[in-house]
Design a protein around this motif. Structure first.
Motif, PDB file in Angstrom:
ATOM      1  N   LEU A 268      25.479  20.879  47.196  1.00  0.00           N
ATOM      2  CA  LEU A 268      26.770  21.325  47.727  1.00  0.00           C
ATOM      3  C   LEU A 268      27.761  21.627  46.608  1.00  0.00           C
ATOM      4  O   LEU A 268      27.938  20.843  45.670  1.00  0.00           O
ATOM      5  CB  LEU A 268      27.365  20.244  48.636  1.00  0.00           C
ATOM      6  CG  LEU A 268      27.033  20.308  50.124  1.00  0.00           C
ATOM      7  CD1 LEU A 268      27.670  19.131  50.844  1.00  0.00           C
ATOM      8  CD2 LEU A 268      27.488  21.631  50.750  1.00  0.00           C
ATOM      9  N   ALA A 269      28.420  22.773  46.723  1.00  0.00           N
ATOM     10  CA  ALA A 269      29.458  23.146  45.778  1.00  0.00           C
ATOM     11  C   ALA A 269      30.751  22.394  46.098  1.00  0.00           C
ATOM     12  O   ALA A 269      30.905  21.799  47.175  1.00  0.00           O
ATOM     13  CB  ALA A 269      29.692  24.653  45.838  1.00  0.00           C
ATOM     14  N   ARG A 270      31.670  22.429  45.159  1.00  0.00           N
ATOM     15  CA  ARG A 270      32.966  21.793  45.382  1.00  0.00           C
ATOM     16  C   ARG A 270      33.604  22.340  46.652  1.00  0.00           C
ATOM     17  O   ARG A 270      33.625  23.547  46.886  1.00  0.00           O
ATOM     18  CB  ARG A 270      33.886  22.052  44.188  1.00  0.00           C
ATOM     19  CG  ARG A 270      35.236  21.335  44.263  1.00  0.00           C
ATOM     20  CD  ARG A 270      36.092  21.693  43.060  1.00  0.00           C
ATOM     21  NE  ARG A 270      35.500  21.214  41.828  1.00  0.00           N
ATOM     22  CZ  ARG A 270      35.702  19.987  41.303  1.00  0.00           C
ATOM     23  NH1 ARG A 270      36.484  19.138  41.945  1.00  0.00           N
ATOM     24  NH2 ARG A 270      35.135  19.640  40.183  1.00  0.00           N
ATOM     25  N   GLY A 271      34.101  21.425  47.489  1.00  0.00           N
ATOM     26  CA  GLY A 271      34.711  21.827  48.752  1.00  0.00           C
ATOM     27  C   GLY A 271      33.716  22.087  49.858  1.00  0.00           C
ATOM     28  O   GLY A 271      34.104  22.553  50.928  1.00  0.00           O
ATOM     29  N   ARG A 294      34.799  15.984  44.213  1.00  0.00           N
ATOM     30  CA  ARG A 294      34.152  17.247  44.568  1.00  0.00           C
ATOM     31  C   ARG A 294      34.715  17.840  45.867  1.00  0.00           C
ATOM     32  O   ARG A 294      34.369  18.955  46.232  1.00  0.00           O
ATOM     33  CB  ARG A 294      32.640  17.045  44.706  1.00  0.00           C
ATOM     34  CG  ARG A 294      31.957  16.676  43.401  1.00  0.00           C
ATOM     35  CD  ARG A 294      30.507  16.275  43.627  1.00  0.00           C
ATOM     36  NE  ARG A 294      29.721  17.363  44.224  1.00  0.00           N
ATOM     37  CZ  ARG A 294      28.517  17.194  44.770  1.00  0.00           C
ATOM     38  NH1 ARG A 294      27.978  15.979  44.811  1.00  0.00           N
ATOM     39  NH2 ARG A 294      27.871  18.224  45.282  1.00  0.00           N
ATOM     40  N   GLY A 295      35.571  17.092  46.543  1.00  0.00           N
ATOM     41  CA  GLY A 295      36.176  17.600  47.772  1.00  0.00           C
ATOM     42  C   GLY A 295      35.171  17.822  48.878  1.00  0.00           C
ATOM     43  O   GLY A 295      35.312  18.751  49.687  1.00  0.00           O
ATOM     44  N   LEU A 296      34.158  16.952  48.971  1.00  0.00           N
ATOM     45  CA  LEU A 296      33.098  17.138  49.954  1.00  0.00           C
ATOM     46  C   LEU A 296      33.495  16.586  51.324  1.00  0.00           C
ATOM     47  O   LEU A 296      34.256  15.629  51.428  1.00  0.00           O
ATOM     48  CB  LEU A 296      31.817  16.438  49.488  1.00  0.00           C
ATOM     49  CG  LEU A 296      31.219  16.920  48.170  1.00  0.00           C
ATOM     50  CD1 LEU A 296      29.930  16.158  47.867  1.00  0.00           C
ATOM     51  CD2 LEU A 296      30.963  18.418  48.196  1.00  0.00           C
ATOM     52  N   THR A 297      32.951  17.191  52.335  1.00  0.00           N
ATOM     53  CA  THR A 297      33.124  16.729  53.712  1.00  0.00           C
ATOM     54  C   THR A 297      31.751  16.438  54.297  1.00  0.00           C
ATOM     55  O   THR A 297      30.853  17.287  54.225  1.00  0.00           O
ATOM     56  CB  THR A 297      33.829  17.784  54.573  1.00  0.00           C
ATOM     57  OG1 THR A 297      35.111  18.069  54.024  1.00  0.00           O
ATOM     58  CG2 THR A 297      33.987  17.302  56.012  1.00  0.00           C
ATOM     59  N   ILE A 298      31.590  15.234  54.851  1.00  0.00           N
ATOM     60  CA  ILE A 298      30.351  14.868  55.524  1.00  0.00           C
ATOM     61  C   ILE A 298      30.685  14.599  56.985  1.00  0.00           C
ATOM     62  O   ILE A 298      31.546  13.771  57.295  1.00  0.00           O
ATOM     63  CB  ILE A 298      29.705  13.616  54.894  1.00  0.00           C
ATOM     64  CG1 ILE A 298      29.379  13.880  53.422  1.00  0.00           C
ATOM     65  CG2 ILE A 298      28.439  13.226  55.651  1.00  0.00           C
ATOM     66  CD1 ILE A 298      28.841  12.664  52.694  1.00  0.00           C
ATOM     67  N   ILE A 299      30.026  15.324  57.884  1.00  0.00           N
ATOM     68  CA  ILE A 299      30.302  15.215  59.310  1.00  0.00           C
ATOM     69  C   ILE A 299      29.013  14.864  60.045  1.00  0.00           C
ATOM     70  O   ILE A 299      27.977  15.490  59.825  1.00  0.00           O
ATOM     71  CB  ILE A 299      30.854  16.538  59.876  1.00  0.00           C
ATOM     72  CG1 ILE A 299      32.106  16.980  59.120  1.00  0.00           C
ATOM     73  CG2 ILE A 299      31.157  16.407  61.369  1.00  0.00           C
ATOM     74  CD1 ILE A 299      32.593  18.365  59.529  1.00  0.00           C
TER      75      ILE A 299
END
Length: 357
Positions: A268-271, A294-299
């Motif tokens: 995963l890229a940043r965001g 990294r501004g990651l979102t996990i849903i």
């Protein structure tokens, strides 16, 4: 003279062959609707409940902890014909063929009032907490959980209640995005093929599929994937990044095993956003500082709402959803169907029918 019994294929012991048991036929009360089951899909979550536990990583939770006591009847991808209605039921009549929305909630909480039954903290899921479609008949609490499937093959329609609905809801958490931006999808089984069909219907054109089985990779390409990657050899993350051809901002994990989650987070890229769907189970070690940096979102995505099921059916009626492979098998083959699914021998979906009852 007593009424004829109803028969169900029930789990009587974890992993044991399902047994055909007789139960007293239920008469619908209030807003309830009784349907004769004509088709019922076999889902991978049925395998977990058949085996008797859910893998939560550090521990395996027995299904008894969820309130399931043997014998219980699985099956949540249900199409049936209305045979009787309660005195307060509206919107359907005997003879109507309907698809069942199985992810019903308590009916009293704020989530249910908002039409988000799948988010209810006290679910009454058909095929888990209520007797499901591996049976002659199924009792549905309210006609509002029944959907008209006129114009849709009922065997295919059955798969929309879980596979189609689940991936539609999960994909909605990643869209909108540029249709040419890479979207990575992990897994090309029944859910994966449903996801490819819905992504195509919603206009996304750059889908990279991660799948270990050669035949399933070929099936994914035929179903519209732009590229496929075998995660087995070393350097999977690098090969996946190369196949994507650009920053990976969206990953749909339809397996959700430790190896797939780690691969998703690695590419995963940043965001970027990872939507976890599969119920394979297990656990990973997650560096917490990486998420904000990294501004990651996990849903996590759990099936979908009644309105989303309606949207899936609208796409199907419009001819926008390419059909996924469906294999119809007689109801008495249910144990074999579960076994084949567990062993990875199923392409697309198995749907049990009433033809051999």
């Amino acid at each position: 003279m007593s009424a004829a019994p109803e028969y169900r294929w029930a789990v009587t012991a974890p992993g044991a062959p399902l047994e055909r048991i007789a139960v007293t036929r239920e008469a619908p009360q209030g807003r309830e609707v009784l349907l004769e089951v004509t088709h019922c899909g076999v889902c991978h979550s049925d395998v977990h409940f058949w085996e008797g536990f859910i893998d939560m990583g550090a521990r395996k939770v027995p299904v008894a902890a969820l309130g399931l006591e043997t014998p219980y009847t699985l099956g949540h991808e249900i199409v049936g014909r209305v045979v009787a209605t309660g005195p307060d039921a509206t919107g359907c009549a005997p003879g109507d063929l309907r698809l069942v929305y199985p992810w019903i909630g308590c009916g009293d909480c704020a989530d249910c009032a908002a039409g988000q039954d799948n988010a209810c903290a006290n679910p009454r899921t058909i095929g888990v907490r209520r007797s499901g479609g591996f049976a002659d008949q199924v009792l549905v609490p309210d006609a509002r959980y029944l959907f008209d499937i006129d114009g849709i093959d009922p065997a295919l329609a059955a798969t929309y209640a879980c596979a189609g609905l689940t991936v539609y809801s999960a994909i909605s958490k990643l869209l909108p995005m540029d249709p040419e931006a890479p979207l990575v999808m992990i897994g090309a089984g029944g859910l994966g093929l449903s996801a490819l069909a819905i992504l195509a219907a919603r206009g996304h054109r750059n889908i990279v599929v991660v799948e270990p089985q050669e035949q399933a990779r070929a099936g994914a390409l035929a179903a519209g994937a732009r590229a496929v990657v075998d995660p087995g050899p070393e350097g999977a993350a690098e090969r996946l990044a190369q196949a994507a051809g650009g920053p990976i901002k969206a990953v749909l994990d339809l397996v959700n095993a430790p190896a797939t989650a780690e691969l998703a987070l690695a590419v995963l890229a940043r965001g970027g956003t990872l939507v976890m769907v599969g119920l394979y189970g297990g656990a990973i070690s997650l560096p917490l500082g990486a998420l904000p940096v990294r501004g990651l979102t996990i849903i996590g995505n759990y099936v979908g709402s009644p309105a989303e099921l309606g949207a899936v059916l609208d796409l199907a009626r419009a001819g926008a959803l390419p059909p996924i492979p469906v294999t119809c098998r007689a109801s008495h083959e249910v144990t074999g169907a579960l076994t084949d699914l567990r062993e990875g021998r199923v392409r697309g979906r198995i749907v049990l029918t009433d033809t051999a009852r």
